[in-house]
Design a protein around this motif. Structure first.
Motif, PDB file in Angstrom:
ATOM      1  N   PRO A  90     -13.379 -19.532  21.177  1.00 45.41           N
ATOM      2  CA  PRO A  90     -13.888 -20.790  21.226  1.00 45.41           C
ATOM      3  C   PRO A  90     -12.737 -22.076  21.351  1.00 45.41           C
ATOM      4  CG  PRO A  90     -15.071 -19.886  19.566  1.00 45.41           C
ATOM      5  CD  PRO A  90     -13.879 -18.998  19.876  1.00 45.41           C
ATOM      6  N   GLU A 137     -11.408 -21.697  24.953  1.00 40.04           N
ATOM      7  CA  GLU A 137     -12.081 -22.361  25.730  1.00 40.04           C
ATOM      8  C   GLU A 137     -11.878 -23.952  25.832  1.00 40.04           C
ATOM      9  OE1 GLU A 137     -14.069 -21.027  28.236  1.00 40.04           O
ATOM     10  OE2 GLU A 137     -14.987 -22.840  28.844  1.00 40.04           O
ATOM     11  N   LEU A 171     -21.839 -14.638  24.842  1.00 43.05           N
ATOM     12  CA  LEU A 171     -22.633 -15.749  25.696  1.00 43.05           C
ATOM     13  C   LEU A 171     -22.836 -15.130  27.022  1.00 43.05           C
ATOM     14  CD1 LEU A 171     -20.832 -19.073  24.274  1.00 43.05           C
ATOM     15  CD2 LEU A 171     -23.287 -17.769  23.611  1.00 43.05           C
ATOM     16  N   ASN A 208     -23.156 -14.598  18.950  1.00 40.60           N
ATOM     17  CA  ASN A 208     -23.401 -15.705  19.946  1.00 40.60           C
ATOM     18  C   ASN A 208     -23.501 -17.044  19.435  1.00 40.60           C
ATOM     19  OD1 ASN A 208     -23.288 -14.202  22.587  1.00 40.60           O
ATOM     20  ND2 ASN A 208     -25.520 -13.826  22.578  1.00 40.60           N
ATOM     21  N   LYS A 209     -24.279 -17.180  18.326  1.00 43.17           N
ATOM     22  CA  LYS A 209     -24.310 -18.540  17.662  1.00 43.17           C
ATOM     23  C   LYS A 209     -22.740 -19.199  17.093  1.00 43.17           C
ATOM     24  CE  LYS A 209     -26.370 -21.156  14.041  1.00 43.17           C
ATOM     25  NZ  LYS A 209     -26.142 -22.365  14.870  1.00 43.17           N
ATOM     26  N   GLU A 240     -20.700 -20.007  19.851  1.00 44.07           N
ATOM     27  CA  GLU A 240     -21.361 -21.247  20.678  1.00 44.07           C
ATOM     28  C   GLU A 240     -21.115 -22.572  19.746  1.00 44.07           C
ATOM     29  OE1 GLU A 240     -25.531 -21.125  21.595  1.00 44.07           O
ATOM     30  OE2 GLU A 240     -25.292 -22.363  23.067  1.00 44.07           O
ATOM     31  N   ASP A 241     -21.192 -22.451  18.713  1.00 45.14           N
ATOM     32  CA  ASP A 241     -20.939 -23.465  17.489  1.00 45.14           C
ATOM     33  C   ASP A 241     -19.513 -24.051  17.710  1.00 45.14           C
ATOM     34  OD1 ASP A 241     -23.689 -23.399  16.924  1.00 45.14           O
ATOM     35  OD2 ASP A 241     -23.281 -22.668  14.940  1.00 45.14           O
ATOM     36  N   ILE A 296     -17.477 -23.424  20.085  1.00 48.15           N
ATOM     37  CA  ILE A 296     -16.911 -24.212  21.051  1.00 48.15           C
ATOM     38  C   ILE A 296     -17.665 -25.611  21.180  1.00 48.15           C
ATOM     39  CG2 ILE A 296     -17.653 -24.407  23.576  1.00 48.15           C
ATOM     40  CD1 ILE A 296     -17.517 -21.478  23.680  1.00 48.15           C
ATOM     41  N   ASN A 297     -18.753 -25.762  20.654  1.00 54.79           N
ATOM     42  CA  ASN A 297     -19.325 -27.135  20.434  1.00 54.79           C
ATOM     43  C   ASN A 297     -18.674 -27.806  19.547  1.00 54.79           C
ATOM     44  OD1 ASN A 297     -21.396 -26.661  22.352  1.00 54.79           O
ATOM     45  ND2 ASN A 297     -23.067 -25.883  20.729  1.00 54.79           N
TER      46      ASN A 297
END
Length: 276
Positions: free
Chosen positions: A5, A8, A139, A208-209, A212-213, A215-216
């Motif tokens: 993350p 990215e 992801l 994945n969560k 994703e979190d 990165i967000n």
DNA sequence: CACCAGACCTGTCCGC
DNA sequence: TGCGGACAGGTCTGGT
């Protein structure tokens, strides 16, 4: 420092500033961090070329240049890849500085100097072991529940060490592994082989969560980590396990334990992540 | 194959 | 204040 993350986030924050720019000069302040080719060849491959594209694979940041040279950067523990505008002051611990055609700089900085940097032709990329052998990305379409079940089966090590191996899944590091094991309710000392089908399904979703979190939230800034323009992430405010040894579990209030697994500091909840 | 120690480095923090 | 040790987001190698 940086896991998927973070890389990215670095890639996304750098892109608008350096994509399309020409590298007019390369300043080598610590050439031993160049692993291939020689420092002289490194400079000659890069100087005068435009940055056509930015890519990320696992924890590798890759700048593709107009002459089809791949500038491959791995930040290891303390590396930073950052954009400095024409009027910005120099970064501490700058190791390699790329001077751009608009007066700005793209800087590879690294306190501990463990990071690595390469300027490769396409046919040389397989020389970078870690890059050539990377597993699928969280992801991505390749990272399926079936794939996860498949690689877990028959493996006798510890699940924590297993998830840190980049050839199985690319991009997880110490922070995000502790997080996804916590969310999945799996003890880090269990064997991959012992993970049931239902648990594998849950673990897949949690990996994945968590990614994703992360990165967000723009990554996790515990110490050094900054994005490509010097900003901090915010995922450190949303952690369940990493860095929370001795503190109460956010789910059940039990005191979180800190142990060592495969030489890495590891935090887990003895109640939510039972061994058996 | 599994697992560990050690190596690569510098900086920070903690206890004495 | 100073010193020694542990520890830090990662990987690689060599030994058992």
């Amino acid at each position: 420092m940086p896991e998927m993350p973070e890389l990215e986030t670095i890639k996304r924050s750098l892109e608008p500033h350096i994509k399309g720019r020409r590298i007019d000069d390369v300043e080598l302040l610590l050439s031993r961090q160049i692993k291939h080719p020689s420092p002289e060849e490194f400079v000659s491959r890069i100087k005068g070329q435009r940055i056509r594209e930015l890519q990320r694979r696992g924890k590798y940041l890759i700048l593709v240049l107009d002459n089809d040279i791949f500038l491959v950067i791995h930040l290891r523990m303390s590396g930073q890849a950052c954009y400095c505008g024409p009027n910005d002051s120099d970064r501490k611990h700058s190791r390699i500085i790329f001077h751009l055609d608009d007066g700005a700089r793209f800087v590879f900085a690294d306190t501990r100097t463990l990071g690595t940097i390469y300027a490769m032709r396409e046919d040389e990329l397989s020389m970078i072991n870690g890059l050539a052998e990377l597993g699928p990305e969280p992801l991505s379409d390749d990272f399926t529940i079936e794939y996860l079940k498949d690689i877990l089966s028959g493996k006798k090590g510890k699940i924590k060490s297993f998830l840190l191996k980049q050839n199985y899944i690319a991009g997880l590091g110490n922070i995000y592994v502790d997080e996804c094991l916590f969310l999945a309710g799996i003890n880090p000392l269990r064997t991959p082989d012992s993970v049931t089908g239902a648990e594998a399904k849950k673990l897949h979703a949690c990996i994945n969560k968590v990614i994703e979190d992360g990165i967000n939230d723009g990554g996790t800034t515990f110490r050094d980590y900054r994005d490509g323009v010097g900003g901090k992430g915010s995922h450190q405010n949303n952690l369940y396990a990493y860095g929370r040894g001795g503190q109460p579990c956010r789910k059940c209030g039990t005191i979180m334990e800190k142990i060592k697994v495969g030489g890495r500091g590891t935090v887990y909840c003895p109640n939510c992540q039972k061994l058996r």
